[in-house]
Design a protein around this motif. Structure first.
Motif, PDB file in Angstrom:
ATOM      1  N   ALA A   1      -0.090   4.694  -2.122  1.00  0.00           N
ATOM      2  CA  ALA A   1      -0.285   5.947  -1.371  1.00  0.00           C
ATOM      3  C   ALA A   1       0.630   7.035  -1.913  1.00  0.00           C
ATOM      4  O   ALA A   1       0.243   8.213  -1.987  1.00  0.00           O
ATOM      5  CB  ALA A   1      -0.014   5.714   0.113  1.00  0.00           C
TER       6      ALA A   1
ATOM      7  N   GLY B   1       0.792  -1.225   0.000  1.00  0.00           N
ATOM      8  CA  GLY B   1       0.000   0.000   0.000  1.00  0.00           C
ATOM      9  C   GLY B   1       0.823   1.272   0.000  1.00  0.00           C
ATOM     10  O   GLY B   1       0.310   2.344  -0.356  1.00  0.00           O
TER      11      GLY B   1
ATOM     12  N   GLY C   1       2.773   5.675   5.864  1.00  0.00           N
ATOM     13  CA  GLY C   1       1.441   5.990   5.354  1.00  0.00           C
ATOM     14  C   GLY C   1       0.759   7.100   6.120  1.00  0.00           C
ATOM     15  O   GLY C   1       0.131   7.987   5.521  1.00  0.00           O
TER      16      GLY C   1
ATOM     17  N   TYR D   1      -7.907   0.416   1.501  1.00  0.00           N
ATOM     18  CA  TYR D   1      -7.295   0.914   2.736  1.00  0.00           C
ATOM     19  C   TYR D   1      -8.385   0.834   3.793  1.00  0.00           C
ATOM     20  O   TYR D   1      -9.027   1.821   4.139  1.00  0.00           O
ATOM     21  CB  TYR D   1      -6.824   2.359   2.566  1.00  0.00           C
ATOM     22  CG  TYR D   1      -5.606   2.529   1.691  1.00  0.00           C
ATOM     23  CD1 TYR D   1      -4.478   1.741   1.888  1.00  0.00           C
ATOM     24  CD2 TYR D   1      -5.574   3.495   0.684  1.00  0.00           C
ATOM     25  CE1 TYR D   1      -3.353   1.888   1.096  1.00  0.00           C
ATOM     26  CE2 TYR D   1      -4.442   3.664  -0.103  1.00  0.00           C
ATOM     27  CZ  TYR D   1      -3.338   2.857   0.097  1.00  0.00           C
ATOM     28  OH  TYR D   1      -2.218   3.021  -0.687  1.00  0.00           O
TER      29      TYR D   1
ATOM     30  N   TYR E   1      -7.651   8.325  -1.907  1.00  0.00           N
ATOM     31  CA  TYR E   1      -7.086   7.286  -2.773  1.00  0.00           C
ATOM     32  C   TYR E   1      -8.085   6.869  -3.852  1.00  0.00           C
ATOM     33  O   TYR E   1      -7.742   6.763  -5.040  1.00  0.00           O
ATOM     34  CB  TYR E   1      -6.665   6.054  -1.950  1.00  0.00           C
ATOM     35  CG  TYR E   1      -6.857   4.778  -2.732  1.00  0.00           C
ATOM     36  CD1 TYR E   1      -5.986   4.432  -3.755  1.00  0.00           C
ATOM     37  CD2 TYR E   1      -7.978   3.967  -2.517  1.00  0.00           C
ATOM     38  CE1 TYR E   1      -6.208   3.309  -4.533  1.00  0.00           C
ATOM     39  CE2 TYR E   1      -8.200   2.847  -3.276  1.00  0.00           C
ATOM     40  CZ  TYR E   1      -7.316   2.513  -4.287  1.00  0.00           C
ATOM     41  OH  TYR E   1      -7.553   1.414  -5.068  1.00  0.00           O
TER      42      TYR E   1
ATOM     43  N   THR F   1      -3.070  -2.675   4.160  1.00  0.00           N
ATOM     44  CA  THR F   1      -3.665  -2.729   2.831  1.00  0.00           C
ATOM     45  C   THR F   1      -4.170  -4.118   2.502  1.00  0.00           C
ATOM     46  O   THR F   1      -3.562  -5.111   2.867  1.00  0.00           O
ATOM     47  CB  THR F   1      -2.613  -2.330   1.778  1.00  0.00           C
ATOM     48  OG1 THR F   1      -1.916  -1.173   2.225  1.00  0.00           O
ATOM     49  CG2 THR F   1      -3.255  -2.074   0.442  1.00  0.00           C
TER      50      THR F   1
ATOM     51  N   PRO G   1      -2.037   3.017   5.251  1.00  0.00           N
ATOM     52  CA  PRO G   1      -1.431   2.595   3.986  1.00  0.00           C
ATOM     53  C   PRO G   1      -0.080   1.913   4.138  1.00  0.00           C
ATOM     54  O   PRO G   1       0.402   1.288   3.193  1.00  0.00           O
ATOM     55  CB  PRO G   1      -1.281   3.917   3.218  1.00  0.00           C
ATOM     56  CG  PRO G   1      -2.289   4.832   3.825  1.00  0.00           C
ATOM     57  CD  PRO G   1      -2.324   4.462   5.278  1.00  0.00           C
TER      58      PRO G   1
END
Length: 292
Positions: A67, A63, A156, A186, A171, A230, A226
């Protein structure tokens, strides 16, 4: 392309048959065209439900790159700037030695904030605003911009909070919807739990029990972080990189800039050499360092 699909499918089937994997997926786009969409096995070791192309797996740090693409999109739109001070958009962050932290320092893992804030339970750890508030009060391990080090759990939160928005929703608007990543989350909705899995290899080569328990916990599966929480299928992740490859999400000059190695000669070398020292702006780079 059919030959490639068959070859990958054979590999996945073999891994499941040998017991190395319980269930797995692989997807690949070449020049914007879907070349591989393979899946095999079961969602858990009870072998009661088969994996299909829509099955969602915890994908942990995968993730981070997606991100980062969100941030690059906002830079292209002029909402953010790589050279801006983080404190300009997150005033509480500009304290205790972090006043000169720039956005590119964060993207390049050069902000010195790899230490996760203290928390009492999973609910606190999954609370975006609480963890960001605690991060904003902390001092960096070293002056921002001076050293590069991987930030496993904090990356994140840090880049996401610079947007000042609900990051999961941002996102979807900036990356998920344009790239048609309909199985990337997420924070997985509860209604999707029956499509999700966590697979632990029988031979013990997978993550340790503590990491597996982490993503078995509904609190973490449903939260937005993130860096670690994820969940996705292989096809959605492949769509993200296909969109970068075809410059659908980002301009070529943005991608070229984001994939320049941001390592300094005196940066520390991590224990796991080969991956974690090869960072651009939010992306782990591949290939020999001399070619980056």
């Amino acid at each position: 392309m059919n030959d490639l699909q068959d070859r990958v499918q054979t590999v996945l089937d073999s891994l499941v048959e040998q017991g190395t994997e319980c269930g797995c997926q692989a997807a690949l786009y070449i020049n914007g065209e879907l070349a591989v969409n393979a899946y095999s096995g079961w969602t858990d070791w009870t072998k009661t439900k088969k994996v299909d192309q829509n099955t969602v797996f915890p994908v942990y740090s995968t993730g981070k790159a997606i991100a980062s693409t969100v941030i690059h999109r906002l830079v292209e739109k002029g909402v953010l700037s790589y050279d801006m001070y983080v404190g300009d958009v997150w005033p509480e962050y500009a304290c205790n030695g972090k006043e000169k932290t720039r956005l590119w320092h964060m993207l390049a893992y050069r902000m010195g904030m790899m230490q996760e804030p203290e928390f009492r339970n999973a609910e606190e750890n999954a609370d975006w605003q609480l963890m960001c508030s605690r991060l904003s009060k902390m001092a960096p391990a070293y002056p921002p911009g001076t050293k590069q080090q991987y930030h496993p759990r904090t990356y994140g939160w840090l880049i996401g909070e610079t947007t000042g928005k609900d990051f999961a929703a941002l996102y979807r608007e900036e990356v998920g919807s344009p790239a048609e990543m309909d199985r990337f989350f997420y924070g997985i909705p509860e209604k999707e739990e029956n499509t999700a899995t966590l697979v632990k290899a029988l031979n013990g080569d997978s993550y340790g029990d503590s990491v597996i328990d982490y993503m078995n916990n509904p609190v973490y599966r449903h939260c937005c972080n993130p860096s670690t929480c994820t969940m996705s299928n292989a096809l959605s992740i492949a769509k993200h990189y296909a969109a970068l490859d075809t410059c659908t999400l980002l301009r070529k000059e943005t991608i070229d800039n984001a994939t320049i190695l941001r390592r300094a000669e005196n940066d520390m070398i991590p224990i796991e050499v080969g991956r974690w020292e090869l960072f651009g702006l939010g992306y782990v780079l591949s290939g020999p360092k001399n070619d980056l």
